[in-house]
Write an enzyme that holds these catalytic residues in place. Sequence first.
Site, short mmCIF file in Angstrom:
data_model
loop_
_atom_site.label_atom_id
_atom_site.label_comp_id
_atom_site.label_asym_id
_atom_site.label_seq_id
_atom_site.Cartn_x
_atom_site.Cartn_y
_atom_site.Cartn_z
N ASP A 290 42.96 44.91 32.94
CA ASP A 290 42.54 43.51 32.85
C ASP A 290 43.14 42.77 34.06
OD1 ASP A 290 41.40 41.14 32.10
OD2 ASP A 290 41.92 41.33 29.99
C1 NOJ Z 1 40.48 38.47 31.64
C2 NOJ Z 1 39.83 38.74 30.32
O1 NOJ Z 1 40.81 39.13 29.40
C3 NOJ Z 1 38.74 39.80 30.37
O2 NOJ Z 1 38.11 39.83 29.14
C4 NOJ Z 1 37.80 39.52 31.48
O3 NOJ Z 1 36.76 40.47 31.48
C5 NOJ Z 1 38.56 39.54 32.78
N1 NOJ Z 1 39.57 38.49 32.75
C6 NOJ Z 1 37.66 39.34 33.97
O4 NOJ Z 1 37.18 38.06 34.00
#
Ligand code: NOJ
Length: 749
Positions: A290
């Site tokens: 993430d």
């Molecule tokens: C953080 C989020 O937790 C995740 O769900 C998302 O896909 C990513 N950022 C990218 O934006």
Amino acid sequence: MKTKWTFFAIALIMALCGCSDGGSPVYRDASAPVEKRVKDLLGRMTLEEKIMQLNQYTLGRNTVENNLGEAVRDIPAGIGSLIYFGDDAVLRNAMQKKAMEESRLGIPILFGHDVIHGYRTIFPIPLAQACSWNPDLVRRGCAAAACEAAACGVDWTFSPMVDVARDPRWGRVMEGYGEDVHTNAVFCEAAVKGYQGDDLSAENTIAACLKHYAGYGASEAGRDYVPTEISDQTLWDTYLPPFEAGVKAGAATLMSAFHNISGTPATANRYILTEVLKEKWGHDGFVVSDWDAVRQLILQGMAEDGKEAAMLAFTAGVEMDMVDDLYTKWLPELIEEGLVDMKQVDDAVSRVLRIKFRLGLFERPYAEELPESSIYLQPSSVGLAERMAVESMVLLKNEGGVLPLENVGRIALIGPLADSKEDMLGNWTARGRAGDVVSIAEGLAAEFAGKARIRVVKGCDFDGDDRSGFADAVSAAANSDVAVLCLGHKGKWSGENCSRSTIEIPSIQEELLAAVKSAGKPVVLAVSAGRPVDLHRIEPLADAIMLIWHPGIRGGNALASLLSGRENPSGKLAMTFPYSTGQIPIYYNRRNSGRRGTQGIYKDIRSTPLYEFGYGLSYTEFEYGELCLTAEDGSGRSCDMVSGENEVMKVPAGGKITAEITVKNTGGRDGYETVHWYICDPYSRITRPVRELKHFEKRMVSSGEEETFIFEIDPLRDLGFVDSAGKRYVDKGTYRIMAGGRVAELEII
Ligand code: NOJ
């Protein structure tokens, strides 16, 4: 003879240099098997080129064209992936051109984007979609989203989110399919099939990413990013099954979660990332971290510095580093020092390349530059968005049959959501625009045109203490036949980093409701939110309550069609509505306590939820007939348990059983009914929940007609359970099968 030798020599040279016929390298040969292409390309890459493939950079959300132009120059041509790049195919293609023409081997970039509930055509939020109990509709919605996104050059979506979530204070409950394991698994499969279709290389499909692997929904006190406590048993019982279903459905990628799982952050969790995902389930795609999560291993107290963080995440099984650039920085040194094995680097790069080949990116690196009007908001997608909104709205109360509004001449439409477009969309709206939304006021105006006069009054805002609009709202209600009050949460109150300490609706809105009620007219509530909300003070004041979630661009039409009775509500809750915040966490499939019933309950409030999982009304009535079980080999049959009178059917663990129940529509309207099939294993070596959903089916039942619903039971799959190491068993003994309040028993021998 000479010709034969020349041919042989050329073939030998080509094989040695990895060229296919015609002299171009095998990896460029679209007809060569993917694995051969991966191997060939990998064999040509330098270490630096390999490491670049394991990185995802971002250009941020800045869509100012000039800035993007700058950034295209800054991004290295050999980058593996980009997130949030550009608004349209032209800009995306400019970056891709750089990769194709300026990188030594011409490896295309993989462009990722958060396409969560639609790209430009915004559908109801995923939690609402689950309440439709219509996986095929969800599959089609994801396919429509993929189509819009792919046409703009998106190759990869960070969806579906299949985090089982039982704390509505956690803002991210909106992004998933609710509290139940099976429900998440079924909709996960539907979403993956929708995004990826049958052919990942097709023009209109994109790669899916199951997230957040795993157990992110267990967040303590509903706070985002915080540590979780998850036992191995619960990991296997609750959090892993939806991911396993997604992997089986062919999901190309997974995203590791932000949180810490009982001491080992998900980003560095070799057990789930490698032992379970790759070794046990055989996933051959890749895992992306993430956002900035590799670096966060330092803040989480696991890695001392960026170098150790990169080592821990990479060796645990995170193949791609999302935006924090630690792999580029540290992998070369880690490899040189022997802390990272080159074999693992090659495996990781192969995984990334495999997905790029499967997507057909080498053959079709550029998106066609089409006019927006031929991509966005196509009638079929918009129609799907409306259908999904209709099916995901849940009728929670309908006292005295106040709904549908059949003979009303004057409607007072009141509340902060009555004419708000933005809040209908919810969070994570990709390229969605408020201007595309049909508001509730617009939807009602169209639906009741020529039948009822509609007066729209805001009354108050979503929060704050400005009561100056109350008097107008009360007078509108007094001069109408019915007041439709549109209350709830703002669209951006749920989503990432949107935890709330209470799930209440702000008191100003409750006061508005009480004021409007004093006008003495029937009150219909339309409640919008991205999470279950506390309605216990509101509920007694409303004659009818329709939960509309954040219903997307056609929410206004959908609600209007349900209020008018043109459509019959069929949504049912995929997440429990607690009586109040104090009951959280509350979910239907708890284990039994040793002092069931009157002990262990709250002394100050009731201990049951306000609306339980699976609850939802219709404008018609359904009557469930006898529930019968039949052994496949014809050796036994048992029907409803009537105080032990009936003989219990005995079946060997390897046998198959058919459960059947007949549902009759005894009301005056056609309607969809969803039958939820639960099982209960009352005594087990690892104690099981009071009931577990194992199958569901939604079907139209015409007024006065009946339909037989069937659940084909495979004992190991449906009655069995996994232990804390993920091994599946089916115990001998009694099992209960339940649907619509009916119960039948069987014995596994
Ligand atoms: C953080 C989020 O937790 C995740 O769900 C998302 O896909 C990513 N950022 C990218 O934006």
